[in-house]
Design a protein around this motif. Structure first.
Motif, short mmCIF file in Angstrom:
data_model
loop_
_atom_site.label_atom_id
_atom_site.label_comp_id
_atom_site.label_asym_id
_atom_site.label_seq_id
_atom_site.Cartn_x
_atom_site.Cartn_y
_atom_site.Cartn_z
N LEU A 269 0.84 -1.20 0.00
CA LEU A 269 0.00 0.00 0.00
C LEU A 269 0.87 1.25 0.00
N PRO A 270 0.39 2.36 -0.58
CA PRO A 270 1.18 3.60 -0.56
C PRO A 270 1.42 4.13 0.84
N ARG A 271 0.42 3.96 1.72
CA ARG A 271 0.52 4.43 3.10
C ARG A 271 -0.06 3.37 4.03
N GLU A 272 0.30 3.49 5.31
CA GLU A 272 -0.25 2.58 6.31
C GLU A 272 -1.27 3.28 7.21
N GLY A 273 -1.70 4.45 6.82
CA GLY A 273 -2.71 5.18 7.57
C GLY A 273 -3.06 6.45 6.81
N PRO A 274 -4.07 7.17 7.26
CA PRO A 274 -4.46 8.40 6.58
C PRO A 274 -3.33 9.43 6.54
N GLY A 275 -3.27 10.17 5.45
CA GLY A 275 -2.27 11.23 5.31
C GLY A 275 -2.11 11.61 3.85
N ASP A 276 -1.52 12.78 3.62
CA ASP A 276 -1.23 13.22 2.27
C ASP A 276 -0.14 14.30 2.32
N GLY B 91 6.44 3.08 8.19
CA GLY B 91 5.77 2.26 7.21
C GLY B 91 6.51 2.29 5.88
N PRO B 92 5.79 2.31 4.75
CA PRO B 92 6.47 2.34 3.45
C PRO B 92 7.06 3.70 3.10
N GLY B 93 6.81 4.71 3.95
CA GLY B 93 7.62 5.92 3.90
C GLY B 93 7.21 7.02 2.94
N MET B 94 5.93 7.10 2.58
CA MET B 94 5.52 8.21 1.71
C MET B 94 5.82 9.55 2.37
N GLN B 95 5.49 9.67 3.67
CA GLN B 95 5.76 10.94 4.38
C GLN B 95 7.25 11.13 4.63
N THR B 96 8.02 10.05 4.69
CA THR B 96 9.48 10.16 4.84
C THR B 96 10.06 10.91 3.64
N LEU B 97 9.66 10.50 2.47
CA LEU B 97 10.12 11.15 1.24
C LEU B 97 9.64 12.59 1.17
N ASP B 98 8.40 12.83 1.63
CA ASP B 98 7.89 14.20 1.68
C ASP B 98 8.74 15.06 2.61
N LEU B 99 9.13 14.51 3.75
CA LEU B 99 9.93 15.27 4.73
C LEU B 99 11.30 15.62 4.17
N VAL B 100 11.90 14.72 3.43
CA VAL B 100 13.19 15.02 2.79
C VAL B 100 13.02 16.21 1.83
N GLU B 101 11.95 16.17 1.06
CA GLU B 101 11.69 17.26 0.11
C GLU B 101 11.43 18.59 0.83
N ALA C 55 5.61 11.44 13.59
CA ALA C 55 4.92 10.16 13.77
C ALA C 55 3.52 10.28 13.19
N GLU C 56 3.38 9.88 11.93
CA GLU C 56 2.06 9.92 11.28
C GLU C 56 1.38 8.57 11.45
N GLY C 57 0.33 8.55 12.25
CA GLY C 57 -0.48 7.36 12.41
C GLY C 57 0.15 6.23 13.19
N GLY D 26 -11.73 11.48 13.25
CA GLY D 26 -10.78 11.68 12.17
C GLY D 26 -9.37 11.66 12.72
N TYR D 27 -8.42 11.85 11.83
CA TYR D 27 -7.03 12.00 12.27
C TYR D 27 -6.74 13.48 12.47
N VAL D 28 -6.05 13.78 13.54
CA VAL D 28 -5.70 15.15 13.88
C VAL D 28 -4.18 15.25 13.95
N PHE D 29 -3.62 16.27 13.30
CA PHE D 29 -2.19 16.55 13.42
C PHE D 29 -1.99 17.43 14.65
N TYR D 30 -1.21 16.95 15.59
CA TYR D 30 -0.85 17.72 16.79
C TYR D 30 0.62 18.12 16.69
N LEU D 31 0.90 19.41 16.80
CA LEU D 31 2.26 19.92 16.72
C LEU D 31 2.64 20.51 18.08
#
Length: 246
Positions: free
Chosen positions: A13-20, A46-56, A110-112, A238-243
């Motif tokens: 799967l592209p992700r292991e939880g909600p996110g974009d 997980g498979p790291g979609m957000q990891t690659l986003d963070l590098v960018e 930590a996403e999800g 829903g999922y909430v981003f807490y910073l």
């Protein structure tokens, strides 16, 4: 739960939880006064979609941690394809027993994934790893409206009894000694595009494959139940981003 079928359901799967990307970008934009090339710890990558986003987004170095090697292999392959493998360090480790030095990271992401050790426990465990004025960014499934329907309440009481509403989580952040930077609810599209839609397609195939295997079929049907509940009751949770910042 039968882990063999669980990982068969989730593998690829592209992700292991909600996110974009848009949500990751919005959350990262709230972290001010970071060094030009921050050191980021991505926990439960997980498979790291957000990891690659963070590098960018950061142009920094990301240490990506998960305890399921096939997810890490998937991330490594993507990192090589994108030409950013030198900015990502991949570590197979347990999020609740990390061996990094204290005060090492500018950001912990930590996403999800915090739910796997509990939101409150995660905030406590990970705090010592942050540098002074370092940031923690966590997405956590949260109640958005009171008095959810009984079938929804029962499902999440079984699957994640520690699930709380936003105000309760904000209080946990405060009690844990963090300064709240902000929070926002992920859009419903963040559940569907890279997670539930490809997941549901796999479930259709696997429900046929395991139609005569009651144990595996039960796990498939549990995943489908989760999707169906969100489709019907997304106004309630829903999922909430807490910073937050130390």
């Amino acid at each position: 739960m039968n882990l063999e079928i669980f990982f068969e359901i989730h593998q690829g799967l592209p992700r292991e939880g909600p996110g974009d990307f848009e949500s990751t970008q919005k959350a990262y934009s709230l972290l001010t006064h970071l060094p030009p090339q921050p050191l980021i710890l991505d926990l439960g990558c997980g498979p790291g979609m957000q990891t690659l986003d963070l590098v960018e987004l950061s142009n920094g170095t990301v240490i990506a941690v998960d305890n399921h090697q096939p997810f890490l292999d998937q991330l490594h392959q993507k990192a090589v394809e994108k030409g950013v493998a030198d900015q990502i360090q991949i570590v197979n480790a347990d999020m609740s027993a990390l061996e990094f030095h204290h005060s090492s990271f500018d950001v912990i992401w930590a996403e999800g994934s915090a739910y796997s050790i509990g939101f409150e426990n995660a905030l406590s465990c990970w705090k010592p790893l942050l540098k002074k004025q370092g940031y923690l960014a966590v997405t956590e499934i949260s109640w958005l409206a009171p008095n959810p329907p009984e079938e929804l309440q029962q499902f999440w009481d079984q699957e994640y009894p520690q699930m709380r509403d936003i105000e309760a989580n904000r209080l946990i952040i405060q009690r844990a000694g963090y300064q709240e930077i902000g929070y926002f609810v992920l859009p419903e599209s963040a559940w569907w595009v890279h997670y539930y839609t490809p997941l549901e397609q796999k479930l259709i195939t696997l429900s046929q494959k395991y139609k005569d295997d009651a144990d595996k079929l039960e796990v498939v049907e549990l995943h489908q139940q989760e999707i169906d509940l969100y489709r019907q009751y997304s106004a309630y949770y829903g999922y909430v981003f807490y910073l937050m910042q130390v």
